[in-house]
Structures are given as C-alpha cells and as structure tokens.
Design an enzyme around this catalytic site. Structure first.
Site, mmCIF file in Angstrom:
data_model
loop_
_atom_site.group_PDB
_atom_site.id
_atom_site.type_symbol
_atom_site.label_atom_id
_atom_site.label_comp_id
_atom_site.label_asym_id
_atom_site.label_seq_id
_atom_site.Cartn_x
_atom_site.Cartn_y
_atom_site.Cartn_z
ATOM 1 N N SER A 122 19.146 49.560 31.567
ATOM 2 C CA SER A 122 19.508 48.831 30.497
ATOM 3 C C SER A 122 17.975 48.159 30.548
ATOM 4 C CB SER A 122 19.585 47.512 32.184
ATOM 5 O OG SER A 122 19.115 47.685 33.479
ATOM 6 N N GLU A 155 26.724 49.762 25.586
ATOM 7 C CA GLU A 155 26.051 49.319 24.885
ATOM 8 C C GLU A 155 25.387 50.701 24.079
ATOM 9 O OE1 GLU A 155 23.692 45.843 24.575
ATOM 10 O OE2 GLU A 155 22.773 46.711 26.074
ATOM 11 N N ASN A 194 21.330 42.351 27.552
ATOM 12 C CA ASN A 194 20.534 42.287 28.736
ATOM 13 C C ASN A 194 19.176 40.780 27.822
ATOM 14 O OD1 ASN A 194 21.369 43.125 31.518
ATOM 15 N ND2 ASN A 194 20.664 45.093 30.954
HETATM 16 N N1 3HC Z 1 37.645 47.677 40.762
HETATM 17 C C1 3HC Z 1 39.015 47.411 40.826
HETATM 18 N N2 3HC Z 1 39.891 46.374 40.514
HETATM 19 C C2 3HC Z 1 38.407 45.356 40.699
HETATM 20 C C3 3HC Z 1 37.227 45.782 41.225
HETATM 21 C C4 3HC Z 1 36.853 46.689 40.892
HETATM 22 N N3 3HC Z 1 35.374 47.423 41.051
HETATM 23 N N4 3HC Z 1 36.586 44.041 40.987
HETATM 24 C C5 3HC Z 1 37.208 43.612 41.005
HETATM 25 N N5 3HC Z 1 38.545 43.599 40.677
HETATM 26 C C6 3HC Z 1 40.203 43.360 40.054
HETATM 27 C C7 3HC Z 1 40.524 42.170 41.329
HETATM 28 O O1 3HC Z 1 41.020 43.130 42.658
HETATM 29 C C8 3HC Z 1 40.644 41.172 41.318
HETATM 30 O O2 3HC Z 1 42.607 41.451 40.429
HETATM 31 P P1 3HC Z 1 43.473 40.379 40.669
HETATM 32 O O3 3HC Z 1 43.169 39.275 39.871
HETATM 33 O O4 3HC Z 1 45.086 41.609 40.204
HETATM 34 O O5 3HC Z 1 43.253 39.537 42.139
HETATM 35 C C9 3HC Z 1 40.617 40.892 40.084
HETATM 36 O O6 3HC Z 1 39.335 42.346 39.559
HETATM 37 C C10 3HC Z 1 38.964 39.332 39.689
HETATM 38 O O7 3HC Z 1 38.697 39.260 41.540
HETATM 39 P P2 3HC Z 1 37.368 38.969 42.169
HETATM 40 O O8 3HC Z 1 38.706 38.073 42.189
HETATM 41 O O9 3HC Z 1 37.085 39.211 43.277
HETATM 42 O O10 3HC Z 1 36.704 38.108 41.578
HETATM 43 P P3 3HC Z 1 36.861 37.202 39.892
HETATM 44 O O11 3HC Z 1 38.501 36.623 39.324
HETATM 45 O O12 3HC Z 1 35.756 36.337 39.827
HETATM 46 O O13 3HC Z 1 36.898 38.965 39.508
HETATM 47 C C11 3HC Z 1 34.868 39.909 37.850
HETATM 48 C C12 3HC Z 1 35.588 39.691 39.081
HETATM 49 C C13 3HC Z 1 35.951 40.568 36.704
HETATM 50 C C14 3HC Z 1 33.337 40.632 38.323
HETATM 51 C C15 3HC Z 1 34.407 38.565 36.883
HETATM 52 O O14 3HC Z 1 33.599 37.830 37.938
HETATM 53 C C16 3HC Z 1 33.388 38.858 35.881
HETATM 54 O O15 3HC Z 1 33.947 39.160 34.498
HETATM 55 N N6 3HC Z 1 32.519 38.036 35.819
HETATM 56 C C17 3HC Z 1 30.984 39.105 34.653
HETATM 57 C C18 3HC Z 1 31.072 40.013 35.211
HETATM 58 C C19 3HC Z 1 29.698 40.104 34.278
HETATM 59 O O16 3HC Z 1 29.376 39.427 33.411
HETATM 60 N N7 3HC Z 1 28.873 41.648 34.200
HETATM 61 C C20 3HC Z 1 28.214 41.806 33.616
HETATM 62 C C21 3HC Z 1 26.954 41.553 34.440
HETATM 63 S S1 3HC Z 1 25.656 42.597 32.997
HETATM 64 C C22 3HC Z 1 25.079 44.010 33.812
HETATM 65 O O17 3HC Z 1 26.247 44.553 34.660
HETATM 66 C C23 3HC Z 1 24.419 45.181 32.695
HETATM 67 C C24 3HC Z 1 23.024 44.883 34.127
HETATM 68 O O18 3HC Z 1 22.597 45.905 33.284
HETATM 69 C C25 3HC Z 1 22.330 43.847 34.485
#
Ligand code: 3HC
Length: 296
Positions: A122, A155, A194
């Site tokens: 990252s 990316e 990032n």
């Molecule tokens: N595999 C399959 N399904 C998954 C899963 C996984 N690993 N994780 C979550 N899900 C599903 C859940 O089962 C749920 O399904 P449903 O809506 O049908 O019940 C759905 O996704 C939503 O999950 P949750 O209810 O547990 O929680 P959220 O509604 O908060 O969603 C999230 C989780 C999709 C992660 C959402 O919160 C989100 O988009 N968050 C932001 C994530 C983000 O910004 N990521 C980027 C981070 S930066 C990065 O990674 C870069 C690095 O270099 C730092």
C-alpha cells in the site's frame, strides 16, 4: 506474456486470503497460497471458508461453486512450490520494507523470466521492490482494498522500470476478478487512495488523543456528514493500526515531510498490541469480526 492459469499469493493474512479467494472464486485460477507458519495458513483458509459460506448463504454463489473455488486453492509453506509454474505472483506480505525486499530476492530465484511479480503493497516503492529482482520490468503494483472479496477497485502502479506488458497482465487479471482498475502513472508512496485515506485516519486518531470528541462521535460525524460506510476509527481497526502506522512512517521517510507524522496515540496503541480487528482490540473491542464496541 503467457495467459494466466496459475496465480501464487504470498501471505495468507487479512489481504492475502481475500486475494487468493477472489483469484480462485471469481477468476477461476488455480492458486497457491504461501505463508511462513502452518497456523497462518490454517487461519487464512478458515477466513476463506467463512467468506465463501457468506456468499453461499446470500445465494451469490452455489455450494458447488464454493467447493470448487476452495479446491483450486493450494496452501503451502514452500516458496519454490508456491511460485514455480505460476504466470502471476501476488505478494501480500506484511508492510515491512526489509521483509518484502528479502522475499522479492528469494522469489526471483524461482520465478520464470515471464512471470509477472505484483505487489499488494500500500505504500512501499515498486521501483525498490523491482530492484531486488532479476527482471524489474516484470514488477508492478496491484493494490487491493479490504475486504478484497467485496471492494471493487485495484490500483495498478508502475515502477520506474515496469513494462507495458506487466501492466497489461494486471489489467487481464483484474478483469477476470471482475474488478475496476485505476493506473497510478508514477511510483508515488500511497498511490492514490492511501495518500488521501491515511492522513485522514491519522487525523481521526489525533482528534481522540486531543480529547476533541469520542470515537463514536467522530465515526458518526464522518459516516453521516460524508457518507462513508464506516467511520475512520472503525476503518482504522478494520485495516489494522500497525498497517496504518507503517504507511504513515513510509510517507514521512519518502516525502521527508512532517505533515505525515503519526499521532502518539496510534504509536502507543500499536506498541500495546491494540492493532484493531485482527488482535481483538483497537479503538473498539472486536470479540468477533462482525461486532465492535468502543474501548477508548
Ligand atoms: N466475504 C463475504 N461477504 C462479506 C465479507 C467477506 N469477507 N465481509 C462482509 N461481508 C458481507 C456480509 O455478510 C454482509 O452481507 P449482507 O449485507 O447480505 O448481510 C455485508 O457484506 C455487509 O457486512 P456487515 O454487515 O458485516 O458490515 P457492513 O455493512 O459494515 O459492511 C463493509 C462491511 C463492506 C466492509 C463496509 O463496511 C465497507 O465498505 N467499509 C469500508 C471498507 C473500506 O473502506 N475498505 C478500504 C480500506 S483501505 C484499504 O484496504 C487499503 C489498505 O492499503 C490500507
């Protein structure tokens, strides 16, 4: 470059397990998944199984699809076995420059001259990683977002010596994984996402440290005020406080700019082992991956 049939994923952690899963489940590639300890591989495979069952229970895929995706993933502790015969190697190891450089040197011993070496780093320089290999033209950034199973972006980053054909391989793989891509034309720390996200997460930790607001209110403000799906402190826990700290430190060093200085609170929490979701505690308590209560 030859068409991709087999992909090696180096690292079965938070990102690596998801990348291996998408490679097998969505792209249909054969996948070797490497880590340094059996318990890390077991934990990665458990996370893959859990995620596949979520997709099955939501009827996104069938039970048969899940079983065949799982059968395409071959965990191993042996680097040679992991890398030899793969057209694409995706490195997703800990965000530590020394560790990554050492891994790249060793991978170069087994990778063929036409193997594309992609890094999910990252923030670490792709040019630096390329310099540790025999074919820097084959080294390219392929940055996924957490959770890789759900986040639609990759990316792509060119190092100084990355070839057009290495970029084309990543575009081919991303398309097979049904991901959108953006191209970072220069090898710049933090690429696009990032560079914007990490200072924002760090600033949220400063707000907590200065006692300006409670974590719940900071998260609520950003979720409701900016429509983020998760507030910055929960996202910090989700991504990992250690990962975010490492990225801030790379920014400080590479840009030689104090504006990226990580908050003392972030540094102290990492020292205390409060790494977020993966350690069970960060700004929130994480008794299980889906539940969180504040700790600060
Ligand atoms: N595999 C399959 N399904 C998954 C899963 C996984 N690993 N994780 C979550 N899900 C599903 C859940 O089962 C749920 O399904 P449903 O809506 O049908 O019940 C759905 O996704 C939503 O999950 P949750 O209810 O547990 O929680 P959220 O509604 O908060 O969603 C999230 C989780 C999709 C992660 C959402 O919160 C989100 O988009 N968050 C932001 C994530 C983000 O910004 N990521 C980027 C981070 S930066 C990065 O990674 C870069 C690095 O270099 C730092």
């Amino acid at each position: 470059m030859p068409p991709i049939k087999r992909v090696s994923v180096l690292g079965a952690g938070l990102m690596g397990h998801g990348i291996a899963q998408v490679s097998a489940q969505t792209a249909g590639y054969e996948v070797t998944l490497l880590d340094v300890k059996q318990e890390f591989l077991d934990r990665g495979m458990t996370m893959i199984k859990d995620s596949l069952s979520k997709f099955v229970s939501k009827k996104t895929i069938t039970k048969d699809d899940a079983e065949s995706a799982l059968a395409r993933i071959h965990p191993t502790l042996d680097l040679k076995e992991a890398v030899a015969g793969s057209q694409l190697v995706i490195e997703a190891s800990t965000e530590d420059p020394k560790l990554k450089l050492d891994l790249y040197r060793r991978v170069a011993d087994y990778a063929g001259p036409e193997t594309t070496l992609a890094s999910n780093t990252s923030s670490i320089s792709i040019t630096l990683l390329g310099g540790a290999t025999k074919n820097p033209a084959n080294v390219v950034g392929m940055h996924f977002f957490n959770p890789p199973q759900l986040m639609p972006l990759i990316e792509i980053t060119r190092g100084r010596r990355t070839s057009d054909s290495a970029v084309a391989v990543i575009k081919e793989a991303a398309s097979a994984m049904k991901k959108e891509t953006v191209l970072c034309k220069k090898d710049s720390p933090g690429f696009i996402v990032n560079r914007i996200l990490v200072p924002a997460l760090n600033e949220a930790a400063f707000l907590v440290d200065e006692g300006v607001a409670d974590p719940e209110d900071i998260d609520k403000a950003i979720m409701l005020g900016l429509s983020w799906p998760m507030g910055p402190l929960k996202l910090l826990d989700y991504v990992g406080l250690d990962t975010t700290l490492n990225i801030s430190q790379v920014f400080m060093q590479e840009f030689q700019d104090d504006k990226y200085r990580p908050s003392l609170l972030l540094r102290q929490m990492v020292r205390a082992g409060f790494l977020g979701r993966k350690s069970g505690k960060g700004f929130y308590e994480w008794p299980s991956p889906s539940t969180a209560k504040t700790t600060t």
